[in-house]
Design a protein around this motif. Sequence first.
Motif, PDB file in Angstrom:
ATOM      1  N   THR A  43     -61.560  66.276 -12.080  1.00 56.35           N
ATOM      2  CA  THR A  43     -61.535  65.258 -13.227  1.00 56.35           C
ATOM      3  C   THR A  43     -62.203  66.084 -14.573  1.00 56.35           C
ATOM      4  O   THR A  43     -61.566  65.736 -15.729  1.00 56.35           O
ATOM      5  CB  THR A  43     -62.570  63.921 -13.007  1.00 56.35           C
ATOM      6  N   SER A  47     -58.564  66.531 -17.239  1.00 58.11           N
ATOM      7  CA  SER A  47     -58.870  65.038 -17.446  1.00 58.11           C
ATOM      8  C   SER A  47     -57.624  64.199 -18.112  1.00 58.11           C
ATOM      9  O   SER A  47     -57.509  63.166 -17.965  1.00 58.11           O
ATOM     10  CB  SER A  47     -59.943  64.981 -18.727  1.00 58.11           C
ATOM     11  N   GLU A  52     -59.844  59.587 -14.807  1.00 58.33           N
ATOM     12  CA  GLU A  52     -61.206  58.877 -14.268  1.00 58.33           C
ATOM     13  C   GLU A  52     -61.418  59.529 -12.957  1.00 58.33           C
ATOM     14  O   GLU A  52     -60.779  60.074 -12.200  1.00 58.33           O
ATOM     15  CB  GLU A  52     -60.971  57.476 -13.900  1.00 58.33           C
TER      16      GLU A  52
END
Length: 158
Positions: A43, A47, A52
């Motif tokens: 993450t 990203s 998330e």
Amino acid sequence: MVRLLVMRRFDAFRHDPLSVRKAMGVIVAATLASVVVGGLLITVVDSEEFPELGTGMWWALQTVTTVGYGDVTPENTAGRFVGALFMVEAIAFVTIVTAVITSSFVERARQERIADSETAEALGVEQLTAQLAEITSRLEQIQQTLESGGSAGARTTG
């Protein structure tokens, strides 16, 4: 604080007899730790594809369990690099934990077989000793009978 708790749990795991329940707990904990670390890492690094934490952890769970649905995959170079490292590390980590647990069960079974064998051998020696004592006692009785009967017979015939 957390480190102390982890160290205590690890020491207890090493010293207490291993059970299937404990083994399962360790494997599940190792898998969950890998999923959380991998999910966080992917993450942060990728990203764009993993906006998330839930998506990152879903990918990590698919990867560590080798299911690999392919619905989410790292697309950029850094994400793929992290993915490759995670695949090798997480799968190896869970495999090694599982192998250590398996070898613990095998070693415990081996030790129990040795103990059973030694117990059976000790019982065999005890039984042989008892039988030898009984045979010796019977031989002494026979010898006494022969000695007393032999001298009585010698007097009668002579």
